[in-house]
Design an enzyme around this catalytic site. Structure first.
Site, mmCIF file in Angstrom:
data_model
loop_
_atom_site.group_PDB
_atom_site.id
_atom_site.type_symbol
_atom_site.label_atom_id
_atom_site.label_comp_id
_atom_site.label_asym_id
_atom_site.label_seq_id
_atom_site.Cartn_x
_atom_site.Cartn_y
_atom_site.Cartn_z
ATOM 1 N N SER A 68 99.753 -76.813 -126.736
ATOM 2 C CA SER A 68 100.102 -77.017 -125.324
ATOM 3 C C SER A 68 99.073 -76.481 -124.345
ATOM 4 O O SER A 68 99.242 -76.651 -123.129
ATOM 5 C CB SER A 68 101.470 -76.411 -125.023
ATOM 6 N N LYS B 47 97.895 -78.973 -121.828
ATOM 7 C CA LYS B 47 98.496 -79.202 -120.518
ATOM 8 C C LYS B 47 97.686 -78.577 -119.392
ATOM 9 O O LYS B 47 97.859 -78.937 -118.220
ATOM 10 C CB LYS B 47 99.922 -78.681 -120.508
ATOM 11 N N SER C 85 106.730 -75.841 -120.533
ATOM 12 C CA SER C 85 105.748 -76.562 -121.342
ATOM 13 C C SER C 85 106.316 -77.913 -121.756
ATOM 14 O O SER C 85 106.230 -78.331 -122.920
ATOM 15 C CB SER C 85 105.337 -75.752 -122.573
ATOM 16 N N LYS D 65 98.462 -70.115 -119.718
ATOM 17 C CA LYS D 65 99.265 -71.049 -120.517
ATOM 18 C C LYS D 65 99.360 -70.608 -121.967
ATOM 19 O O LYS D 65 98.412 -70.071 -122.535
ATOM 20 C CB LYS D 65 98.630 -72.449 -120.456
#
Length: 460
Positions: A72, A75, A132, A234
Site C-alpha cells: 500500500s 497509494k 488504506s 504511509k
C-alpha cells in the site's frame, strides 16, 4: 526467572566501577543492535533507508536499492497524482468520484461503497490515508486515468520524472502484482516529493482518524502518536512484501524521511522505525534548504501521462518471493480530461514522451505525431466526437487510433479536428464526419461503444 536475571545483573553492576558501567551498557546496546541487524539481514524482504530531508544525505541504508514490493505504499503515488490534479484545477476536494463496479469489487481493506455511488475527492483521500482503502484508490485512478491500467502508466511516468528509477506500477492500490516493484530509496524520494511539492495537501497524512457516514476510521500509522515530530506518511502490507512503512519526521530544526520494508509484524516494523529515528534524526542537518526533488507539474495544456515508459536499465533482480495473485498486462494509452466546464468528451489518450530516469531527469524526443486521413471540417451533416484535447497532435493521434480499431465502421468517414475555446484555453475536438443522418451517426457511435470507444453524435 526474569526477576532472578534482573537481580543477578543488579548485583553484578553494583560491584563494578561507575566508569566501567557506561562502557558495559554501550557494549550491551551494540550487541542488541547487532542481533537486530542480523535478524533483518536474514529476512530477504528487509530494506531500510533514512534520508536527510534538508540535504539529501543518506544517513542509513540497508538493501536500499534492492527491489521490493511496495504494497500500500503504492497509494503514495496515487495521492501524488491526485494532489497534482488538484493543483492543476482538474479536480478539487469537493469533486465527486464515481465508484465503478471494478472499484467496488476490490478486496479489503476498503470503505465498501456500492458500485454507482459517489464520494468526494477529500473523503477518498482520507480513506486512502487512514483506512488504506483499495476501492477508493481504484476509483481515484479510474477518474484521473480513464482506467486503472492507464493510471498505472501515469504513475510509472511520474516515478521516472521524480528520479525513482527502480519503480514500476501496475495498479493504484498495491495489491499483489509480480510486475509492480520499488526500492526503499525510491519510496524515500516519493515521501520527500510529497512534502515538498504539496504543502497544502501534505497535512492530510497526519490525520489520525476520519468519519464517513456513521463509521469512524483510524489511521494505521501508529507512529503518529508515538514518536515526537512524526507527521505521516504511509503503511503497507501484503504477504509478499511484509510490513512496510514510510515515515516523515520534523523536529528541532531537523527533518528526515525513513523507510522500513519487510517487517515481520506491524509492531516489529514500528519498533525498528522508531529506533532508526532515534538514532539518525540527531545526525540530520539543521541547514540545507531548497527542494531536493525537482517538480514537473503537469497541467491540462501539457502532457498528463506517458503512453510509453522507459523501464529501469539497471540489472536489479526481481525478488525471489512472489505475490500469490497475477494481474494482467496494462494498456499502452494514458488519459487526461478536459476541465470540468468542458467535460462532455471522453478521456483522451496522450502519446507523451518516453521519460528516461537519471540523476538529472531528461525528457526524450516526443513520439512522432501520426497523420490522420483529413483535417478538413465538413460543412454540414452529422459527426461523431471521440475525444477532445488541448493538443492538436494528441487529438490527431486519437483519431488515428480509433480508425485502426474500427476501420470497417469508419471506412467512409472523414477524420478531422476542430477547435473551441474554454476559459482562454484552446481545445481540439477529435471528430469523424460524413454521416448522412442522425440514425447513421448514432448507430456508428453505438458500434464504437461496443469496442469500448466512447463517443457521441452531434449535428453540425
Amino acid at each position: 526467572m526474569g526477576v532472578i536475571v534482573r537481580q543477578v545483573w543488579a548485583g553484578f553492576f553494583s560491584r563494578i566501577p561507575y566508569s566501567s558501567k557506561s562502557l558495559l551498557v554501550m557494549l550491551m546496546a551494540l550487541a542488541i543492535a547487532a542481533g537486530n541487524a542480523g535478524q533483518a539481514s536474514a529476512n530477504p524482504r528487509y530494506a531500510a533507508y533514512v534520508m536527510d530531508a534538508k540535504t539529501g544525505q543518506v544517513l542509513f541504508q540497508s538493501n536500499g536499492n534492492d527491489r521490493r514490493y511496495p504494497a500500500s505504499l503504492t497509494k503514495m503515488m496515487t495521492l501524488y497524482l491526485v494532489f497534482e490534479a488538484m493543483n492543476a484545477g482538474r479536480i478539487n476536494k469537493n469533486t465527486r468520484i464515481r465508484v465503478s463496479a471494478n472499484a467496488a469489487a476490490e478486496p479489503p481493506t476498503k470503505i465498501g461503497l456500492k458500485a454507482g455511488s459517489t464520494i468526494t475527492v477529500e473523503n477518498a483521500i482520507l480513506a486512502l490515508i487512514t483506512r488504506s482503502a483499495n476501492d477508493m484508490a481504484t476509483a481515484l485512478g479510474e477518474h484521473l486515468g480513464g482506467s486503472e491500467a492507464n493510471f498505472a502508466k501515469m504513475m510509472t511516468a511520474k516515478a521516472r520524472q521524480l528520479g525513482m528509477d527502480s519503480t514500476q506500477f501496475r495498479n493504484a492500490h498495491g495489491l499483489p502484482n509480480n510486475a509492480q516493484y520499488t526500492t526503499a530509496r525510491d519510496m524515500a524520494i516519493l515521501g520527500i516529493a510529497l512534502r515538498e511539492h504539496f504543502p497544502r495537501q501534505y497535512p492530510y497524512f497526519s490525520t489520525t482518524s476520519f468519519t464517513l457516514g456513521k463509521t469512524r476510521y483510524n489511521n494505521h500509522n501508529r507512529l503518529l502518536n508515538r514518536v515526537e515530530g512524526v507527521d505521516g506518511i504511509k503503511t503497507g502490507y501484503i504477504r509478499a512484501s511484509g510490513f512496510n512503512l514510510v515515515t516523515s519526521v520534523q523536529n528541532n530544526g531537523r527533518s528526515v524521511v525513513a523507510v522500513v520494508m519487510g517487517g515481520q509484524s506491524a509492531k516489529s516494523r514500528d519498533d525498528h522505525m522508531a529506533a532508526l529515528i532515534r538514532e539518525y534524526l540527531p545526525k540530520a542537518s539543521r541547514g540545507g534548504g531548497g527542494q531536493l526533488i525537482a517538480s514537473r507539474t503537469l497541467t491540462p495544456s501539457t502532457a498528463v501521462a506517458a503512453s510509453a515508459v522507459a523501464l529501469p536499465k539497471r540489472n536489479i533482480p526481481t525478488p525471489d518471493f512472489r505475490p500469490q495473485d497475477e494481474i494482467g498486462q496494462i494498456a499502452v494509452a494514458a488519459y487526461a480530461q478536459e476541465p470540468a466546464a468542458a467535460r462532455f468528451a471522453p478521456p483522451v489518450p496522450i502519446p507523451s514522451p518516453v521519460v528516461a530516469a537519471s540523476e538529472a531527469i531528461e525528457a526524450a524526443t516526443p513520439i512522432d505525431p501520426v497523420q490522420t486521413a483529413s483535417t478538413t471540417r465538413p460543412s454540414a451533416g452529422w459527426v461523431i466526437q471521440v475525444a477532445s484535447s488541448p493538443s492538436e497532435r494528441e487529438a490527431k493521434a486519437f483519431l488515428e487510433s480509433t480508425t485502426q480499431k474500427a476501420s470497417g465502421l469508419l471506412a467512409n468517414a472523414t477524420a478531422f479536428t476542430e477547435t473551441f475555446d474554454n476559459k482562454g484555453t484552446t481545445f481540439f475536438r477529435a471528430r469523424f464526419g460524413g454521416f448522412g443522418s442522425k440514425n447513421e451517426a448514432w448507430n456508428a457511435c453505438g458500434a464504437l461503444k461496443k469496442k469500448k470507444i466512447d463517443c457521441y453524435a452531434v449535428q453540425l
